[in-house]
Design a protein around this motif. Sequence first.
Motif, PDB file in Angstrom:
ATOM      1  N   LYS A 260       8.702  18.111  52.281  1.00 40.91           N
ATOM      2  CA  LYS A 260       8.253  17.078  51.350  1.00 40.91           C
ATOM      3  C   LYS A 260       6.732  16.961  51.334  1.00 40.91           C
ATOM      4  N   HIS A 263       4.841  18.414  48.297  1.00 38.44           N
ATOM      5  CA  HIS A 263       5.325  18.063  46.964  1.00 38.44           C
ATOM      6  C   HIS A 263       4.215  18.081  45.919  1.00 38.44           C
ATOM      7  N   THR A 414       7.510  16.986  40.182  1.00 36.53           N
ATOM      8  CA  THR A 414       6.406  16.377  40.927  1.00 36.53           C
ATOM      9  C   THR A 414       5.097  16.650  40.205  1.00 36.53           C
ATOM     10  N   PHE A 569      13.319  19.110  44.984  1.00 36.78           N
ATOM     11  CA  PHE A 569      12.266  18.102  44.815  1.00 36.78           C
ATOM     12  C   PHE A 569      12.650  17.050  43.782  1.00 36.78           C
TER      13      PHE A 569
END
Length: 575
Positions: A260, A263, A414, A569
């Motif tokens: 993460k 991202h 993202t 994601f």
Amino acid sequence: GEFLTGNKIQNSPYTLNMISESYCVKLCQVTLTLQEYATLKLHIKNGYHNNWIIDNLPSAAVGLTATGERQKHYAGGFPVGFIASDTRDAYVYNHVNIIIDYHQRDPDVEGYRVVGFAVEPMSIHHEFQGGYEWDGENTEGWSKQLSTCNSGAHMDRSMIRANQIVKKGERILYTYDVTWQSSETMWASRWDVYLTEDHLVPAQVHWYSITNSILVVVFLSLLVVSILVRNLKRDIAGYNAIAALADEENEDDVEETGWKLVHADVFRPPDNMPMLYAVFVGTGVQIFITTLCIICFSAIGFLSPARRGSLMTATLVFYMICGIVAGYVSSRMYKSFRGRQWQLCTILTATLFPGMGFFTFLFFNIVLFFLHSSASAPFLDVIIVAAMWCCVSIPLVFLGAYFGYKAKASEFPTVTSTIARAIPTPPALLNPWLGMTITGVVPFAAAYVEFFFIMTSMWMDQFYYVFGFTLIVFLILVITCAEVTVLLVYYQLCAENHRWWWYSFFTSGSTAMYMFVYSIFWFRTLEASRMLMTYLLYFGYMFLFCFAMFLVTGTIGTLVSLWFIRKIFATIKID
């Protein structure tokens, strides 16, 4: 397609009449000059073969095995001659037993069909009865009897007294027998024996290949399920729980770990040559769809070896039509990279790989033409291929690119940050170069047995027909590349390495590297001549083949990795 593969059909002086036997018929006599002697000996030494056709059936070669048993070989024709193992002298096959199988469909109708064709070459030093000397032109010689042949009986190897040597000034008399044999083989199934090589390679070998490939896929699938799915569920649940906790406590400094963290950089365009990357992916999709269509059409019988050149023609046609897909994919990807030189990207998509292939073919064709090789394609056919490329393929690529650039830009789950995140030093096992070089051995291992038969068909002039097996192996190769790449890309993201674009391409594309290395070792089994042109042809075309394979497998890894990263994601909450 037939001319591009070097197949030019020419008429021969042999005379065949249906159901009419011939015994030791004189064809011609030549006296070898110094140049003719040197040329013929060189051709015999280099293993040149005669390739004959009757009623669209290629000739099978009848010979003796090491144990003295008669054996038929249904591909590759028969040799011009042989080199004696003791004296190293060259001997020419100047007599042939032409054996033709025929089938009568209706006994009440006087009609026959050719269902089999074989040639048994022999080397015989012919002599006329009474010591007669013939110059090859005097009409009297055609009626003179040969002491080396029995009238009314077909030539047999046991009747040969001496072989016909090749030397300067030697008179060589060419003769032939024609034998007709009744056969129960139907005309519709006359190609079966050619395709199966008379069951020389059992079907169990291909089933072994399929079983080997399936085991590799099952192992990888279990690995992906046990590692990837389990870890992803845990990661996604943990990230969402942390996000919910941060919202409740109004804390922005909750520490995060794992994939993460990248991202804001995971969808950042490649740092190196993003345009070339888009071109590679677009071309890879084009070759992938072409290959899949060719295998499918061959598997259902539309592209048969009985129709010479049909496979090459279909390949060119499908590749041109798929140009519109290549232009669309490369333009969409380049647009997602926020590239602005769309004209150059489209031109490279239309010319890079086909240009490499065309100019490689053109160079080899020119050299073969000056070497007086029958493998050289006529100039008109080269012009036709160039016209197809310039007038059909390139416009279709531009058409696809037009729709690609007009379409809405790809959206990612993202937002990419302005400044790229620093990549920490990875552990030794997660070094990107290690994954990009070693991973390809897994997909290659899943398909290497079938690669052997494909190589044999390409370079040993064997008939390849098991396209059903090829389709299964091809799909297994695709699945293997996808699973391996996704697994390694996941670990790179966990190591906070967001530069996955080229990594995913080279990870699965390295399969082609192992294919090229395998072709180097396989070349020794070809027992090819030591001519420089032989090495140039083999390794030049194998490099082109492996480069195409690199584009296909690399594209598979890229597109599957892109789909995988978008999915994971999109499932987490990111502020």
